[in-house]
Write a protein that holds these residues in place. Sequence first.
Motif, short mmCIF file in Angstrom:
data_model
loop_
_atom_site.label_atom_id
_atom_site.label_comp_id
_atom_site.label_asym_id
_atom_site.label_seq_id
_atom_site.Cartn_x
_atom_site.Cartn_y
_atom_site.Cartn_z
N ALA A 187 6.06 -25.60 -55.77
CA ALA A 187 5.04 -24.71 -55.22
C ALA A 187 3.81 -24.66 -56.12
N TYR A 188 4.02 -24.67 -57.43
CA TYR A 188 2.88 -24.64 -58.34
C TYR A 188 2.16 -25.98 -58.40
N GLN A 189 2.87 -27.06 -58.16
CA GLN A 189 2.20 -28.35 -58.02
C GLN A 189 1.19 -28.27 -56.87
N VAL A 190 1.67 -27.79 -55.74
CA VAL A 190 0.83 -27.70 -54.55
C VAL A 190 -0.34 -26.76 -54.78
N GLN A 191 -0.05 -25.60 -55.37
CA GLN A 191 -1.11 -24.61 -55.55
C GLN A 191 -2.17 -25.09 -56.53
N THR A 192 -1.76 -25.69 -57.64
CA THR A 192 -2.74 -26.01 -58.68
C THR A 192 -3.36 -27.39 -58.54
N PHE A 193 -2.64 -28.33 -57.96
CA PHE A 193 -3.21 -29.67 -57.81
C PHE A 193 -3.83 -29.90 -56.44
N GLU A 194 -3.36 -29.19 -55.44
CA GLU A 194 -3.89 -29.38 -54.08
C GLU A 194 -4.64 -28.15 -53.57
N GLN A 195 -4.64 -27.08 -54.34
CA GLN A 195 -5.32 -25.83 -54.01
C GLN A 195 -4.96 -25.32 -52.62
N ARG A 196 -3.66 -25.26 -52.36
CA ARG A 196 -3.22 -24.76 -51.06
C ARG A 196 -1.83 -24.14 -51.21
N ASP A 197 -1.41 -23.45 -50.17
CA ASP A 197 -0.05 -22.93 -50.11
C ASP A 197 0.86 -23.98 -49.48
N LEU A 198 2.14 -23.77 -49.59
CA LEU A 198 3.09 -24.69 -48.95
C LEU A 198 2.89 -24.65 -47.44
N ASN A 199 2.95 -25.82 -46.82
CA ASN A 199 2.82 -25.87 -45.37
C ASN A 199 4.19 -25.61 -44.71
N GLU A 200 4.22 -25.63 -43.41
CA GLU A 200 5.44 -25.31 -42.67
C GLU A 200 6.59 -26.26 -43.01
N ASP A 201 6.29 -27.55 -43.09
CA ASP A 201 7.34 -28.52 -43.44
C ASP A 201 7.87 -28.27 -44.85
N GLU A 202 6.97 -28.02 -45.79
CA GLU A 202 7.41 -27.76 -47.16
C GLU A 202 8.20 -26.46 -47.25
N MET A 203 7.80 -25.46 -46.48
CA MET A 203 8.55 -24.21 -46.47
C MET A 203 9.95 -24.40 -45.90
N SER A 204 10.09 -25.31 -44.94
CA SER A 204 11.42 -25.56 -44.38
C SER A 204 12.33 -26.20 -45.44
N ILE A 205 11.75 -26.90 -46.39
CA ILE A 205 12.53 -27.52 -47.46
C ILE A 205 12.75 -26.54 -48.62
N TRP A 206 11.71 -25.85 -49.04
CA TRP A 206 11.74 -25.07 -50.27
C TRP A 206 11.77 -23.54 -50.07
N GLY A 207 11.46 -23.07 -48.89
CA GLY A 207 11.31 -21.63 -48.67
C GLY A 207 12.51 -20.80 -49.05
N THR A 208 13.68 -21.23 -48.65
CA THR A 208 14.89 -20.47 -48.96
C THR A 208 15.10 -20.38 -50.47
N ALA A 209 14.89 -21.49 -51.18
CA ALA A 209 15.07 -21.49 -52.63
C ALA A 209 13.99 -20.66 -53.33
N LEU A 210 12.81 -20.56 -52.76
CA LEU A 210 11.77 -19.72 -53.34
C LEU A 210 12.12 -18.25 -53.19
N LYS A 211 12.59 -17.87 -52.02
CA LYS A 211 12.85 -16.47 -51.71
C LYS A 211 14.19 -15.97 -52.23
N LEU A 212 15.19 -16.85 -52.22
CA LEU A 212 16.57 -16.51 -52.59
C LEU A 212 17.09 -15.39 -51.68
N GLY A 213 17.65 -14.33 -52.22
CA GLY A 213 18.16 -13.24 -51.40
C GLY A 213 19.31 -13.67 -50.50
N ARG A 214 19.53 -12.90 -49.45
CA ARG A 214 20.64 -13.14 -48.53
C ARG A 214 20.59 -14.55 -47.94
#
Length: 175
Positions: free
Chosen positions: A67-94
């Motif tokens: 996520a920090y690669q995307v934010q600092t090198f591409e100046q954007r948030d994760l897109n929908e496809d990236e969130m489908s891959i990484w979103g659960t691991a970013l949020k954790l929880g239930r």
Amino acid sequence: MNNMYLITDIPGFSPQISRLLSMMNYARYTILEEVKDLSKEQLDYLMDDQGNTIGALLLHFAAVEYAYQVQTFEQRDLNEDEMSIWGTALKLGREGQEAIQGNELDYYITKMEEVRGRTLELFQTVDDDWLYTQEEFWYNKPANYYFMWFHVFEDEINHRGQIRMIKKRFNTGNT
């Protein structure tokens, strides 16, 4: 690994990026030492319904760094496809408790190494001035890329304590 305790220049990287990477490498080294030889059952051990598993935390490290690669090198948030891959691991929880399980240690280490490899490639494309690039960050406060990348390994160090606590629980027979 011979220079693990030196914060110093690393060939191919500018001086400040080298120092940042030295700290990131040490933090990662301590994580890997902490989890080496853990079984799938230990990686999936959940102390209570409010906690995280060690496996989920390991995938979280890769997700945060990506996520920090995307934010600092591409100046954007994760897109929908990236969130489908990484979103659960970013949020954790239930959601993380239910979705991130059943993997061997090699699975998590491979994910972490893949992301770190890309980080190294990206860091070779910038210089020290890049670290001081500022943008709005948490709560609309100014932050620079140096701080953001500090947070990547600070997050790992923070969760390393959680990993140690989880290991103590299953090492004392309270599983």
